[in-house]
Design a protein around this motif. Structure first.
Motif, mmCIF file in Angstrom:
data_model
loop_
_atom_site.group_PDB
_atom_site.id
_atom_site.type_symbol
_atom_site.label_atom_id
_atom_site.label_comp_id
_atom_site.label_asym_id
_atom_site.label_seq_id
_atom_site.Cartn_x
_atom_site.Cartn_y
_atom_site.Cartn_z
ATOM 1 N N ILE A 12 0.852 -1.187 0.000
ATOM 2 C CA ILE A 12 0.000 0.000 0.000
ATOM 3 C C ILE A 12 0.889 1.238 0.000
ATOM 4 O O ILE A 12 1.733 1.396 0.888
ATOM 5 C CB ILE A 12 -0.928 0.003 1.238
ATOM 6 C CG1 ILE A 12 -1.764 -1.272 1.296
ATOM 7 C CG2 ILE A 12 -1.800 1.258 1.265
ATOM 8 C CD1 ILE A 12 -2.685 -1.501 0.116
ATOM 9 N N PRO A 13 0.714 2.123 -0.986
ATOM 10 C CA PRO A 13 1.560 3.327 -1.022
ATOM 11 C C PRO A 13 1.324 4.211 0.206
ATOM 12 O O PRO A 13 0.213 4.276 0.741
ATOM 13 C CB PRO A 13 1.132 4.048 -2.291
ATOM 14 C CG PRO A 13 -0.013 3.307 -2.860
ATOM 15 C CD PRO A 13 -0.242 2.064 -2.072
ATOM 16 N N ALA A 14 2.369 4.888 0.630
ATOM 17 C CA ALA A 14 2.295 5.763 1.803
ATOM 18 C C ALA A 14 1.244 6.855 1.630
ATOM 19 O O ALA A 14 0.668 7.322 2.611
ATOM 20 C CB ALA A 14 3.661 6.384 2.080
ATOM 21 N N SER A 15 0.957 7.237 0.399
ATOM 22 C CA SER A 15 -0.010 8.310 0.147
ATOM 23 C C SER A 15 -1.464 7.868 0.316
ATOM 24 O O SER A 15 -2.352 8.713 0.392
ATOM 25 C CB SER A 15 0.170 8.852 -1.274
ATOM 26 O OG SER A 15 -0.042 7.806 -2.215
ATOM 27 N N HIS A 16 -1.710 6.557 0.416
ATOM 28 C CA HIS A 16 -3.099 6.074 0.559
ATOM 29 C C HIS A 16 -3.627 6.436 1.942
ATOM 30 O O HIS A 16 -3.016 6.122 2.952
ATOM 31 C CB HIS A 16 -3.153 4.560 0.341
ATOM 32 C CG HIS A 16 -4.521 4.003 0.510
ATOM 33 N ND1 HIS A 16 -5.551 4.307 -0.339
ATOM 34 C CD2 HIS A 16 -5.036 3.168 1.439
ATOM 35 C CE1 HIS A 16 -6.645 3.676 0.058
ATOM 36 N NE2 HIS A 16 -6.354 2.989 1.140
ATOM 37 N N VAL A 93 -4.336 9.334 16.665
ATOM 38 C CA VAL A 93 -4.520 8.707 15.353
ATOM 39 C C VAL A 93 -3.166 8.701 14.657
ATOM 40 O O VAL A 93 -2.513 9.743 14.529
ATOM 41 C CB VAL A 93 -5.585 9.439 14.511
ATOM 42 C CG1 VAL A 93 -5.724 8.792 13.141
ATOM 43 C CG2 VAL A 93 -6.926 9.448 15.236
ATOM 44 N N VAL A 94 -2.742 7.502 14.240
ATOM 45 C CA VAL A 94 -1.417 7.338 13.644
ATOM 46 C C VAL A 94 -1.512 6.618 12.304
ATOM 47 O O VAL A 94 -2.513 5.981 11.989
ATOM 48 C CB VAL A 94 -0.483 6.530 14.584
ATOM 49 C CG1 VAL A 94 -0.278 7.253 15.906
ATOM 50 C CG2 VAL A 94 -0.978 5.109 14.801
ATOM 51 N N GLY A 95 -0.449 6.723 11.560
ATOM 52 C CA GLY A 95 -0.215 5.883 10.397
ATOM 53 C C GLY A 95 1.027 5.074 10.686
ATOM 54 O O GLY A 95 1.933 5.548 11.392
ATOM 55 N N ILE A 96 1.075 3.850 10.184
ATOM 56 C CA ILE A 96 2.256 3.008 10.365
ATOM 57 C C ILE A 96 2.878 2.833 8.984
ATOM 58 O O ILE A 96 2.251 2.290 8.077
ATOM 59 C CB ILE A 96 1.897 1.672 11.035
ATOM 60 C CG1 ILE A 96 1.292 1.955 12.425
ATOM 61 C CG2 ILE A 96 3.131 0.774 11.134
ATOM 62 C CD1 ILE A 96 0.844 0.734 13.193
ATOM 63 N N PHE A 97 4.106 3.329 8.846
ATOM 64 C CA PHE A 97 4.784 3.413 7.558
ATOM 65 C C PHE A 97 6.069 2.603 7.570
ATOM 66 O O PHE A 97 6.693 2.423 8.625
ATOM 67 C CB PHE A 97 5.146 4.879 7.269
ATOM 68 C CG PHE A 97 3.954 5.781 7.143
ATOM 69 C CD1 PHE A 97 3.374 6.023 5.911
ATOM 70 C CD2 PHE A 97 3.413 6.386 8.264
ATOM 71 C CE1 PHE A 97 2.273 6.862 5.794
ATOM 72 C CE2 PHE A 97 2.309 7.225 8.164
ATOM 73 C CZ PHE A 97 1.740 7.462 6.920
ATOM 74 N N SER A 98 6.483 2.162 6.382
ATOM 75 C CA SER A 98 7.813 1.566 6.260
ATOM 76 C C SER A 98 8.832 2.646 6.606
ATOM 77 O O SER A 98 8.582 3.839 6.397
ATOM 78 C CB SER A 98 8.036 1.033 4.842
ATOM 79 O OG SER A 98 7.891 2.060 3.887
ATOM 80 N N LYS A 99 9.950 2.241 7.155
ATOM 81 C CA LYS A 99 10.971 3.211 7.567
ATOM 82 C C LYS A 99 11.432 4.074 6.393
ATOM 83 O O LYS A 99 11.720 5.256 6.566
ATOM 84 C CB LYS A 99 12.159 2.480 8.199
ATOM 85 C CG LYS A 99 13.136 3.398 8.873
ATOM 86 C CD LYS A 99 14.194 2.621 9.618
ATOM 87 C CE LYS A 99 15.158 3.577 10.294
ATOM 88 N NZ LYS A 99 16.208 2.863 10.999
ATOM 89 N N ARG A 104 2.665 1.806 3.570
ATOM 90 C CA ARG A 104 1.853 2.072 4.753
ATOM 91 C C ARG A 104 1.025 0.837 5.109
ATOM 92 O O ARG A 104 0.561 0.116 4.226
ATOM 93 C CB ARG A 104 0.923 3.226 4.404
ATOM 94 C CG ARG A 104 0.061 3.730 5.509
ATOM 95 C CD ARG A 104 -0.690 4.942 5.017
ATOM 96 N NE ARG A 104 -1.309 5.650 6.113
ATOM 97 C CZ ARG A 104 -1.843 6.835 6.017
ATOM 98 N NH1 ARG A 104 -1.852 7.482 4.866
ATOM 99 N NH2 ARG A 104 -2.397 7.406 7.068
ATOM 100 N N LEU A 105 0.814 0.627 6.405
ATOM 101 C CA LEU A 105 -0.051 -0.456 6.860
ATOM 102 C C LEU A 105 -1.504 -0.111 6.581
ATOM 103 O O LEU A 105 -1.965 0.984 6.881
ATOM 104 C CB LEU A 105 0.132 -0.686 8.370
ATOM 105 C CG LEU A 105 -0.829 -1.686 9.014
ATOM 106 C CD1 LEU A 105 -0.638 -3.089 8.455
ATOM 107 C CD2 LEU A 105 -0.661 -1.676 10.525
ATOM 108 N N ASP A 106 -2.228 -1.071 6.007
ATOM 109 C CA ASP A 106 -3.663 -0.962 5.734
ATOM 110 C C ASP A 106 -4.302 -2.217 6.305
ATOM 111 O O ASP A 106 -3.869 -3.326 5.992
ATOM 112 C CB ASP A 106 -3.875 -0.877 4.218
ATOM 113 C CG ASP A 106 -5.319 -0.639 3.810
ATOM 114 O OD1 ASP A 106 -6.205 -1.354 4.314
ATOM 115 O OD2 ASP A 106 -5.550 0.240 2.974
ATOM 116 N N ILE A 107 -5.326 -2.082 7.154
ATOM 117 C CA ILE A 107 -5.972 -3.254 7.761
ATOM 118 C C ILE A 107 -7.331 -3.549 7.133
ATOM 119 O O ILE A 107 -8.124 -4.301 7.684
ATOM 120 C CB ILE A 107 -6.057 -3.128 9.302
ATOM 121 C CG1 ILE A 107 -6.892 -1.932 9.740
ATOM 122 C CG2 ILE A 107 -4.646 -3.048 9.898
ATOM 123 C CD1 ILE A 107 -7.130 -1.865 11.254
#
Length: 131
Positions: A12-16, A93-99, A104-107
């Motif tokens: 999932i792209p970070a921009s999503h 509220v957070v986003g979890i991103f690759s370093k 980005r994490l999408d559940i």
């Protein structure tokens, strides 16, 4: 936890930005207030409180060993409210991103086999954050 295609349906792209990428961390082994610290047992939930991250095969393609180290397991937890300063706190509220900042994490269904209800409680929904 691996946010890449070894575990997820797609990268999932970070921009999503969606309900499934806007997440809240809740403490499960103590009061859910104050700073999120290493070794706390936590659950990661959608902002709307409906869905929960499950890292087991109910939601993911496969179980990923804790020893696995890749771009998809080195993650940054980022507050999505630009006014948040300092440590990540419970309820933020957070986003979890690759370093590397690319993914980005999408559940939600886009990335996982099954959306897991927030009420589900198992080894795969009770997580420890490591530094």
């Amino acid at each position: 936890m691996d946010i890449g295609t070894w575990a997820m349906k797609e990268n999932i792209p970070a921009s999503h930005n969606s309900w499934a990428t806007r997440l809240v961390i809740k403490r499960l082994d103590g009061p859910s207030r104050g700073a999120v610290l290493p070794n706390h047992v936590v659950g990661i939930f959608s902002e709307n409180g409906r869905v929960r991250l499950d890292i087991g095969t109910w939601a993911m393609k496969r179980n990923i060993p804790a020893s696995h180290n890749s771009w998809a397991t080195r993650l940054r937890i980022v507050p999505l409210n630009k006014l948040a300063l300092g440590r990540i706190t419970y309820g933020t509220v957070v986003g979890i991103f690759s370093k590397n900042g690319k993914f980005r994490l999408d559940i939600g269904r886009r990335a996982v086999k099954k959306e897991v209800p927030a009420s589900h409680n198992s080894w795969a929904t009770r997580l420890k954050i490591r530094k």
